[in-house]
Design an enzyme around this catalytic site. Structure first.
Site, PDB file in Angstrom:
ATOM      1  N   GLU A   1       1.518 -17.955   3.282  1.00  0.00           N
ATOM      2  CA  GLU A   1       1.637 -16.922   2.253  1.00  0.00           C
ATOM      3  C   GLU A   1       2.657 -15.876   2.725  1.00  0.00           C
ATOM      4  OE1 GLU A   1      -1.948 -14.764   1.352  1.00  0.00           O
ATOM      5  OE2 GLU A   1      -0.960 -13.634  -0.252  1.00  0.00           O
TER       6      GLU A   1
ATOM      7  N   ASP B   1       8.595 -10.709   9.481  1.00  0.00           N
ATOM      8  CA  ASP B   1       9.408 -10.691   8.274  1.00  0.00           C
ATOM      9  C   ASP B   1       9.654 -12.107   7.777  1.00  0.00           C
ATOM     10  OD1 ASP B   1      11.819 -10.366   6.490  1.00  0.00           O
ATOM     11  OD2 ASP B   1      11.500  -8.295   7.132  1.00  0.00           O
TER      12      ASP B   1
ATOM     13  N   ASP C   1       8.273  -7.413  -4.048  1.00  0.00           N
ATOM     14  CA  ASP C   1       8.976  -6.231  -4.563  1.00  0.00           C
ATOM     15  C   ASP C   1      10.160  -6.697  -5.407  1.00  0.00           C
ATOM     16  OD1 ASP C   1       7.244  -4.633  -2.938  1.00  0.00           O
ATOM     17  OD2 ASP C   1       8.449  -5.220  -1.219  1.00  0.00           O
TER      18      ASP C   1
ATOM     19  N   LYS D   1      17.706  -2.954  -8.558  1.00  0.00           N
ATOM     20  CA  LYS D   1      19.146  -2.639  -8.582  1.00  0.00           C
ATOM     21  C   LYS D   1      19.974  -3.849  -8.161  1.00  0.00           C
ATOM     22  CE  LYS D   1      18.531   2.236  -7.801  1.00  0.00           C
ATOM     23  NZ  LYS D   1      18.251   3.212  -6.766  1.00  0.00           N
TER      24      LYS D   1
ATOM     25  N   ASP E   1       4.284  -9.912 -12.041  1.00  0.00           N
ATOM     26  CA  ASP E   1       4.119  -9.235 -13.339  1.00  0.00           C
ATOM     27  C   ASP E   1       5.487  -8.908 -13.922  1.00  0.00           C
ATOM     28  OD1 ASP E   1       4.466  -7.428 -11.082  1.00  0.00           O
ATOM     29  OD2 ASP E   1       4.431  -5.849 -12.592  1.00  0.00           O
TER      30      ASP E   1
ATOM     31  N   THR F   1      -4.608 -12.274  -6.887  1.00  0.00           N
ATOM     32  CA  THR F   1      -4.222 -11.421  -5.752  1.00  0.00           C
ATOM     33  C   THR F   1      -4.689  -9.992  -6.051  1.00  0.00           C
ATOM     34  OG1 THR F   1      -2.088 -10.500  -6.442  1.00  0.00           O
ATOM     35  CG2 THR F   1      -2.084 -12.802  -5.719  1.00  0.00           C
TER      36      THR F   1
ATOM     37  N   TYR G   1      -2.818  -7.262  -6.301  1.00  0.00           N
ATOM     38  CA  TYR G   1      -1.944  -6.674  -7.321  1.00  0.00           C
ATOM     39  C   TYR G   1      -2.242  -7.272  -8.688  1.00  0.00           C
ATOM     40  CZ  TYR G   1       1.199  -3.739  -4.598  1.00  0.00           C
ATOM     41  OH  TYR G   1       1.722  -2.722  -3.836  1.00  0.00           O
ATOM     42  N   GLU G   2      -2.441  -8.569  -8.686  1.00  0.00           N
ATOM     43  CA  GLU G   2      -2.671  -9.271  -9.957  1.00  0.00           C
ATOM     44  C   GLU G   2      -3.922  -8.729 -10.652  1.00  0.00           C
ATOM     45  OE1 GLU G   2      -3.059 -13.436  -9.327  1.00  0.00           O
ATOM     46  OE2 GLU G   2      -2.754 -13.942 -11.428  1.00  0.00           O
TER      47      GLU G   2
HETATM   48  C1  LIG Z   1       3.834  -5.732  -3.935  1.00  0.00           C
HETATM   49  S1  LIG Z   1       3.030  -6.240  -2.484  1.00  0.00           S
HETATM   50  C2  LIG Z   1       2.083  -7.649  -3.012  1.00  0.00           C
HETATM   51  C3  LIG Z   1       0.964  -7.960  -2.056  1.00  0.00           C
HETATM   52  C4  LIG Z   1       0.161  -9.245  -2.385  1.00  0.00           C
HETATM   53  N1  LIG Z   1       1.004 -10.419  -2.298  1.00  0.00           N
HETATM   54  C5  LIG Z   1      -0.493  -9.158  -3.738  1.00  0.00           C
HETATM   55  O1  LIG Z   1      -0.034  -9.870  -4.654  1.00  0.00           O
HETATM   56  O2  LIG Z   1      -1.459  -8.408  -3.876  1.00  0.00           O
HETATM   57  C6  LIG Z   1       4.349  -6.988  -1.581  1.00  0.00           C
HETATM   58  C7  LIG Z   1       3.998  -7.190  -0.106  1.00  0.00           C
HETATM   59  O3  LIG Z   1       5.027  -7.950   0.504  1.00  0.00           O
HETATM   60  C8  LIG Z   1       5.342  -7.376   1.767  1.00  0.00           C
HETATM   61  N2  LIG Z   1       6.744  -7.733   2.053  1.00  0.00           N
HETATM   62  C9  LIG Z   1       7.829  -7.376   1.340  1.00  0.00           C
HETATM   63  N3  LIG Z   1       8.941  -7.899   1.889  1.00  0.00           N
HETATM   64  C10 LIG Z   1       8.539  -8.600   2.982  1.00  0.00           C
HETATM   65  C11 LIG Z   1       9.226  -9.353   3.963  1.00  0.00           C
HETATM   66  N4  LIG Z   1      10.563  -9.487   3.929  1.00  0.00           N
HETATM   67  N5  LIG Z   1       8.516  -9.933   4.952  1.00  0.00           N
HETATM   68  C12 LIG Z   1       7.153  -9.792   4.999  1.00  0.00           C
HETATM   69  N6  LIG Z   1       6.446  -9.085   4.088  1.00  0.00           N
HETATM   70  C13 LIG Z   1       7.127  -8.502   3.091  1.00  0.00           C
HETATM   71  C14 LIG Z   1       5.120  -5.886   1.570  1.00  0.00           C
HETATM   72  O4  LIG Z   1       4.912  -5.216   2.796  1.00  0.00           O
HETATM   73  C15 LIG Z   1       3.894  -5.873   0.668  1.00  0.00           C
HETATM   74  O5  LIG Z   1       2.697  -5.852   1.391  1.00  0.00           O
END
Ligand SMILES: C[S@@+](CC[C@H](N)C(=O)[O-])C[C@H]1O[C@@H](n2cnc3c(N)ncnc32)[C@H](O)[C@@H]1O
Length: 251
Positions: free
Chosen positions: A44, A96, A118, A122, A154, A190, A192-193
């Site tokens: 994941e 990462d 995310d 932009k 979303d 999830t 967020y979902e």
């Molecule tokens: C908007 S949250 C969604 C969390 C979860 N997947 C959910 O749907 O509830 C996005 C997550 O991805 C992580 N994230 C973003 N870019 C990442 C990257 N390049 N490597 C690892 N984690 C990352 C962020 O820290 C954040 O916790």
């Protein structure tokens, strides 16, 4: 968005040592065997607070689920949740997504989950979207042939833009929908979902399958981004206009 740093973060992280993999590079190519002979390894990407991680791991005890998250404050909550549920088939990497290839050997992963990344709206940030070609090639390199990436968001502009990227990169797309829960809740939600669904927002989902045609890092230079603008990719501007008009009508 990065979470506020959790109080007592360091000691809390230490207490999660049983599910933390601090040296993921050492398991490259031997994840399944190293953690107890699992049938497959699924990963994941960006697990956040880990609601989905825990529920998916509980639903498939024969599969090793590895969750990668770069924000330690989110990660610690995900790890605490997994530990509180006594799950033995889930591990976490503080890292990462960009370095996926350092953690997993080519074709080692059977399935990837990418939920609510995310959107980086932009154009100049388009390369940071986790469905940009540079990321899709990383995923394809680590996925087995016929392996799949399940993607939910979303954000319809991001989704439509991502469909274009997957297609151009040679993935087979299945089950593409702009309204996953149209006829009742489907699958594991999830964190967020669950919030978006409670607000009545529609959820986009697709499954992208790796085929012979799918480009990997071995295919060489990643092409320039096709159409970096999310606005062009779908009626985002239109929706902004509609919202602005609604506000105007209310005032
Ligand atoms: C908007 S949250 C969604 C969390 C979860 N997947 C959910 O749907 O509830 C996005 C997550 O991805 C992580 N994230 C973003 N870019 C990442 C990257 N390049 N490597 C690892 N984690 C990352 C962020 O820290 C954040 O916790």
């Amino acid at each position: 968005m990065r979470m506020r740093r959790k109080p007592n973060l360091e000691p809390r992280l230490e207490k999660c040592a049983a599910v933390t993999v601090g040296n993921p590079e050492e398991y490259r190519g031997r994840w399944r065997e190293s953690f107890g002979g699992f049938e497959a390894v699924h990963v994941e990407l960006g697990c956040g607070k880990g609601r989905f991680t825990a529920d998916v791991a509980a639903s498939a005890p024969d599969v090793l689920l590895v969750a990668i998250e770069r924000d330690p404050s989110a990660l610690v909550m995900a790890m605490e949740l997994a530990l509180s549920r006594g799950l033995s088939n889930v591990r976490f990497i503080l890292g990462d997504v960009n370095t996926l290839g350092e953690f997993f050997a080519p074709c080692e992963i059977g399935r990837l989950y990418l939920n609510f990344p995310d959107p980086w709206p932009k154009s100049r940030d388009a390369k940071l979207r986790l469905t940009a070609p540079n990321f899709l090639r990383r995923y394809a390199s680590s996925l087995s042939m016929g392996g799949e990436l399940q993607f939910k968001t979303d954000n319809t502009p991001l989704f439509d833009w991502s469909v274009e990227q997957f297609s151009a990169e040679g993935w087979e797309l299945r089950g593409v929908t702009h309204d996953l829960h149209a006829n009742g809740l489907v699958g594991i939600l999830t964190g967020y979902e669950a919030k978006f669904v409670a607000q009545g927002q529609k959820i986009n989902r697709l499954v992208a399958v790796k085929r012979e045609s799918t480009k990997t890092l071995a295919d060489g230079e990643v092409p320039r981004l096709r159409n970096a603008s999310l606005c062009d990719a779908r009626g985002y501007e239109e929706s902004l206009e509609t919202n602005a008009k609604k506000k105007e009508d209310r005032s």
